[in-house]
Design a protein around this motif. Structure first.
Motif, PDB file in Angstrom:
ATOM      1  N   UNK A  62      23.946  58.466   7.131  1.00 33.91           N
ATOM      2  CA  UNK A  62      23.680  59.823   7.614  1.00 33.91           C
ATOM      3  C   UNK A  62      23.711  59.852   9.138  1.00 33.91           C
ATOM      4  N   UNK A  63      23.038  58.877   9.760  1.00 31.26           N
ATOM      5  CA  UNK A  63      23.017  58.825  11.220  1.00 31.26           C
ATOM      6  C   UNK A  63      24.428  58.636  11.782  1.00 31.26           C
ATOM      7  N   UNK A  64      25.220  57.806  11.107  1.00 31.55           N
ATOM      8  CA  UNK A  64      26.594  57.581  11.546  1.00 31.55           C
ATOM      9  C   UNK A  64      27.435  58.840  11.465  1.00 31.55           C
ATOM     10  N   UNK A  65      27.264  59.597  10.401  1.00 30.26           N
ATOM     11  CA  UNK A  65      28.012  60.851  10.260  1.00 30.26           C
ATOM     12  C   UNK A  65      27.610  61.845  11.346  1.00 30.26           C
ATOM     13  N   UNK A  66      26.324  61.913  11.613  1.00 29.97           N
ATOM     14  CA  UNK A  66      25.846  62.834  12.649  1.00 29.97           C
ATOM     15  C   UNK A  66      26.395  62.428  14.010  1.00 29.97           C
ATOM     16  N   UNK A  67      26.331  61.136  14.313  1.00 31.06           N
ATOM     17  CA  UNK A  67      26.866  60.653  15.587  1.00 31.06           C
ATOM     18  C   UNK A  67      28.353  60.944  15.703  1.00 31.06           C
ATOM     19  N   UNK A  68      29.073  60.734  14.612  1.00 22.46           N
ATOM     20  CA  UNK A  68      30.511  60.998  14.616  1.00 22.46           C
ATOM     21  C   UNK A  68      30.818  62.462  14.875  1.00 22.46           C
ATOM     22  N   UNK A  69      30.063  63.349  14.270  1.00 23.35           N
ATOM     23  CA  UNK A  69      30.269  64.787  14.485  1.00 23.35           C
ATOM     24  C   UNK A  69      29.981  65.159  15.931  1.00 23.35           C
TER      25      UNK A  69
END
Length: 110
Positions: A62-69
């Motif tokens: 989840x954190x990775x997806x948020x950072x990517x966005x």
């Protein structure tokens, strides 16, 4: 010692079994109970660790997806600023805060 922790009928059954058993058999029963408890404790610990690992992996995804966005929005904002769009327009398009877009603009100017 064991007897005090058991309810009525079960206590009587345990007393009966212990009274009929040889001390060696009682020791063997206790050893088996201890082994079983140790195995149960190890299994519970393993399940807890497994659950913790899964939760950590999920949180990391989840954190990775948020950072990517966020990184994607920042890149779009930089491109838009380079093309001459206003800070206000870039903030509106990307959803980034005005403060963040101003900081990006300053970075590009340096």
């Amino acid at each position: 010692m064991i007897k005090r922790k058991l309810p009525g009928a079960l206590q009587k059954e345990i007393e009966h079994v212990l009274d009929k058993s040889e001390p060696r058999e009682v020791e063997e029963m206790i050893t088996n109970i201890e082994r079983t408890l140790d195995e149960m404790q190890r299994a519970a610990k393993a399940r807890g660790m497994e659950k913790g690992i899964k939760e950590g992996q999920t949180k990391g995804k989840i954190e990775g997806k948020i950072e990517g966005k966020i990184e994607g929005k920042v890149e779009v904002a930089k491109i838009a600023l380079k093309k001459g769009l206003s800070v206000n327009d870039v903030a509106e398009i990307t959803g980034l805060s005005m403060e963040t877009v101003f900081e990006l603009k300053k970075e590009l100017e340096n």
